[in-house]
Motif scaffolding. Structure first.
Motif, mmCIF file in Angstrom:
data_model
loop_
_atom_site.group_PDB
_atom_site.id
_atom_site.type_symbol
_atom_site.label_atom_id
_atom_site.label_comp_id
_atom_site.label_asym_id
_atom_site.label_seq_id
_atom_site.Cartn_x
_atom_site.Cartn_y
_atom_site.Cartn_z
ATOM 1 N N TYR A 1 7.426 26.683 -23.978
ATOM 2 C CA TYR A 1 8.647 26.668 -23.174
ATOM 3 C C TYR A 1 9.786 27.425 -23.849
ATOM 4 C CZ TYR A 1 5.985 23.002 -20.942
ATOM 5 O OH TYR A 1 4.996 22.304 -20.322
ATOM 6 N N ALA B 1 14.030 27.943 -23.296
ATOM 7 C CA ALA B 1 15.210 27.490 -22.569
ATOM 8 C C ALA B 1 16.431 28.286 -22.998
ATOM 9 C CB ALA B 1 15.451 26.007 -22.831
ATOM 10 N N ASN C 1 24.234 27.131 -22.342
ATOM 11 C CA ASN C 1 25.558 27.514 -22.832
ATOM 12 C C ASN C 1 26.256 26.289 -23.393
ATOM 13 O OD1 ASN C 1 25.675 26.847 -19.886
ATOM 14 N ND2 ASN C 1 27.879 26.975 -20.244
ATOM 15 N N LYS D 1 9.582 33.684 -16.294
ATOM 16 C CA LYS D 1 9.021 33.105 -15.067
ATOM 17 C C LYS D 1 10.151 32.817 -14.064
ATOM 18 C CE LYS D 1 6.011 29.309 -13.585
ATOM 19 N NZ LYS D 1 5.254 28.124 -14.054
ATOM 20 N N TYR D 2 11.257 32.246 -14.544
ATOM 21 C CA TYR D 2 12.412 31.987 -13.678
ATOM 22 C C TYR D 2 13.570 32.879 -14.126
ATOM 23 C CZ TYR D 2 9.594 27.791 -13.029
ATOM 24 O OH TYR D 2 8.544 26.931 -12.807
ATOM 25 N N PHE E 1 25.428 23.631 -20.141
ATOM 26 C CA PHE E 1 24.209 23.407 -19.350
ATOM 27 C C PHE E 1 23.012 24.019 -20.092
ATOM 28 C CE2 PHE E 1 21.308 23.910 -15.653
ATOM 29 C CZ PHE E 1 21.313 22.586 -15.273
ATOM 30 N N VAL E 2 21.801 23.579 -19.714
ATOM 31 C CA VAL E 2 20.583 24.174 -20.271
ATOM 32 C C VAL E 2 19.615 24.464 -19.134
ATOM 33 C CG1 VAL E 2 18.590 23.841 -21.785
ATOM 34 C CG2 VAL E 2 20.799 22.902 -22.458
ATOM 35 N N SER F 1 16.162 24.722 -18.640
ATOM 36 C CA SER F 1 15.037 24.325 -19.488
ATOM 37 C C SER F 1 13.707 24.749 -18.877
ATOM 38 C CB SER F 1 15.055 22.820 -19.701
ATOM 39 O OG SER F 1 14.745 22.154 -18.495
ATOM 40 N N SER F 2 12.642 24.612 -19.674
ATOM 41 C CA SER F 2 11.265 24.780 -19.201
ATOM 42 C C SER F 2 10.976 26.132 -18.568
ATOM 43 C CB SER F 2 10.903 23.671 -18.197
ATOM 44 O OG SER F 2 11.077 22.409 -18.796
ATOM 45 N N ILE G 1 16.257 27.807 -26.889
ATOM 46 C CA ILE G 1 15.361 26.791 -27.445
ATOM 47 C C ILE G 1 13.913 27.109 -27.082
ATOM 48 C CG2 ILE G 1 14.813 24.321 -27.607
ATOM 49 C CD1 ILE G 1 17.699 23.753 -26.634
ATOM 50 N N SER H 1 10.270 25.544 -27.255
ATOM 51 C CA SER H 1 9.782 24.180 -27.475
ATOM 52 C C SER H 1 8.346 24.007 -27.007
ATOM 53 C CB SER H 1 10.691 23.168 -26.767
ATOM 54 O OG SER H 1 10.609 23.328 -25.370
ATOM 55 N N ARG I 1 11.433 17.261 -26.915
ATOM 56 C CA ARG I 1 11.879 18.613 -26.569
ATOM 57 C C ARG I 1 13.391 18.624 -26.432
ATOM 58 N NH1 ARG I 1 8.651 20.822 -21.708
ATOM 59 N NH2 ARG I 1 10.457 22.204 -21.762
ATOM 60 N N ASP J 1 15.394 20.937 -25.433
ATOM 61 C CA ASP J 1 15.957 21.486 -24.187
ATOM 62 C C ASP J 1 16.134 20.347 -23.188
ATOM 63 O OD1 ASP J 1 13.134 21.316 -23.983
ATOM 64 O OD2 ASP J 1 12.990 23.005 -22.594
ATOM 65 N N HIS J 2 15.154 19.429 -23.160
ATOM 66 C CA HIS J 2 15.282 18.272 -22.271
ATOM 67 C C HIS J 2 16.425 17.359 -22.710
ATOM 68 C CE1 HIS J 2 10.885 18.410 -20.611
ATOM 69 N NE2 HIS J 2 11.659 19.369 -20.156
ATOM 70 N N LEU K 1 19.143 18.016 -24.544
ATOM 71 C CA LEU K 1 20.469 18.605 -24.304
ATOM 72 C C LEU K 1 20.785 18.651 -22.814
ATOM 73 C CD1 LEU K 1 20.664 21.470 -26.964
ATOM 74 C CD2 LEU K 1 21.961 19.333 -26.943
ATOM 75 N N LEU K 2 19.766 18.915 -22.014
ATOM 76 C CA LEU K 2 19.980 18.930 -20.573
ATOM 77 C C LEU K 2 20.381 17.543 -20.081
ATOM 78 C CD1 LEU K 2 19.982 20.387 -17.920
ATOM 79 C CD2 LEU K 2 17.515 20.166 -17.809
ATOM 80 N N PHE L 1 23.967 17.100 -21.036
ATOM 81 C CA PHE L 1 24.884 17.953 -20.278
ATOM 82 C C PHE L 1 24.877 17.651 -18.781
ATOM 83 C CE2 PHE L 1 24.336 21.499 -23.689
ATOM 84 C CZ PHE L 1 25.223 20.843 -24.518
ATOM 85 N N LYS M 1 27.990 18.124 -15.307
ATOM 86 C CA LYS M 1 27.929 18.894 -14.059
ATOM 87 C C LYS M 1 28.812 18.234 -13.025
ATOM 88 C CE LYS M 1 24.347 21.107 -12.283
ATOM 89 N NZ LYS M 1 22.956 21.390 -11.824
#
Lengths: 233, 233
Positions: free
Chosen positions: A162, A164, A167, A180-181, A192-193, A195-196, A217, A219, B112, B114-115, B117-118, B121, B125
């Motif tokens: 993964y 990510a 900011n 991929k995205y 925000f992150v 992720s994945s 990141i 991971s 993980r 990224d998860h 921190l998400l 955060f 939002k």
């Protein structure tokens, strides 16, 4: 290119399994070894003497401190009531006095989350921000890096599924391509992150931003962390 | 006062040791039990059926999903390529459909990053920010809370030695009083954490801010995380 490795005082369980080998290889390559606080004792327990040890050493027992002082180490004593954390002082010494170009930091994640978030946010502080692209925080399942405004290419790293991008500060025109995205022209005042995300074959992922600070990141999942407790119903 | 508990898919090793008892007590008090993704399976493994299960369930094996579907659960299926993460969807359902007033979230930390921190955060939002003071992220050594502009008093929590205050977004006029280390009129565009603060006796700590979003972290050290590896030199 002056490389260095730093060991902070975070949980031993989250180190990469081969951390000792990594530090021994670094030592063999004449990379500098830095340690803060409990990290110094961890290194000595591995049979490795750091070049620079920073901290108030308040988590060490007196005998352990005496043991450390027998070695030729550049000691920097901090005080419990100070303006900088031990980690910040370590990073300042590494970049400003030892002119390190690349610093891999272990023992910075998990455990007390005030410490972890502070480590993450330390490289958003104005004094240290300019060094943020020279560091990597590494544990057993994550590699964390930073990006400043500009365009950067990232290659896949074996074993890390993964990728990510986030900011930490307000950000303008954040873009992710080749992944991929994709993400186009993202701007926000809030952290925000994304992720994945994933690499597509051998294609690099290109990340760019106009202003602010980005975090990257790599991971992977580790199965032993998700073994549910028996019995089933 | 509608209370609820949520279990996300983070590492089992970081749960509070008495998590099963906590959830059983919540169940007995008719609090709602929410689960996202791998968290649903964790609950079933403990013999607890959640009221609401959210996720794409892509980490579950087919047999496990079939097992889950035998129970009376409000299932919400998400899709791998979606605008919201599973956790965000869970929080939206909890606050907007089930009108939850207080939500304790487990399984949100570590693993993980990224998860993690998400998760942290997510409550910055705009859509979810208004609910941020209703949640707590809890693991075996940390309790994380949020504060919006205003003045708030915090009491010591037994077993947690440290109290940290940080800002996730730009912040104006952040103040900490009644604590071992005071802070006055702190403003910054960058995220930061004032870590390792402490309560003074039974006195509450008062935190206030004019604008932005603050984060509060109660934490403690856990010795088993800092057991260095042998042999010593």
């Amino acid at each position: 290119m002056k490389k260095a490795v730093a060991l902070l005082g975070g949980p031993v369980q989250l180190w990469p399994k081969d951390l000792k080998d990594r530090i021994l290889v670094a030592k063999k390559n004449n990379d500098l070894i830095f340690a803060s606080d409990r990290g110094s004792q961890f290194l000595l327990d591995m049979g490795i003497v750091p070049e620079v040890a920073i901290g108030d050493f308040d988590s060490l027992k007196k005998g352990e401190l005496a043991q450390l002082e027998e070695y030729e180490i550049d000691f920097r004593y901090s005080h419990p009531e100070k303006d900088y954390t031990d980690s910040e002082q370590l990073f300042k010494v590494a970049f400003e006095e030892y002119n390190v170009d690349q610093l891999d930091i272990y023992g910075a994640t998990g455990g007390r989350l005030d410490h972890f978030l502070l480590n993450i946010f330390t490289f958003s502080k104005s004094e240290l921000k300019k060094y943020c692209e020279k560091i990597r925080y590494i544990d057993c399942q994550n590699i964390i890096m930073y990006i400043l405004p500009g365009v950067k290419k990232f290659q896949a790293v074996a074993g890390y599924n993964y990728f990510a991008v986030g900011n930490l500060t307000a950000v303008d025109d954040l873009n992710i391509s080749g992944a991929k995205y994709e993400l186009k022209n993202y701007s926000s005042a809030n952290p925000f992150v994304f992720s994945s995300n994933e690499f597509v074959g051998l294609q690099p992922i290109v990340v760019s931003l106009q202003s602010g600070e980005g975090i990257i990141i790599y991971s992977k999942d580790i199965n032993r962390f998700y073994t549910a407790k028996k019995p089933r119903i």
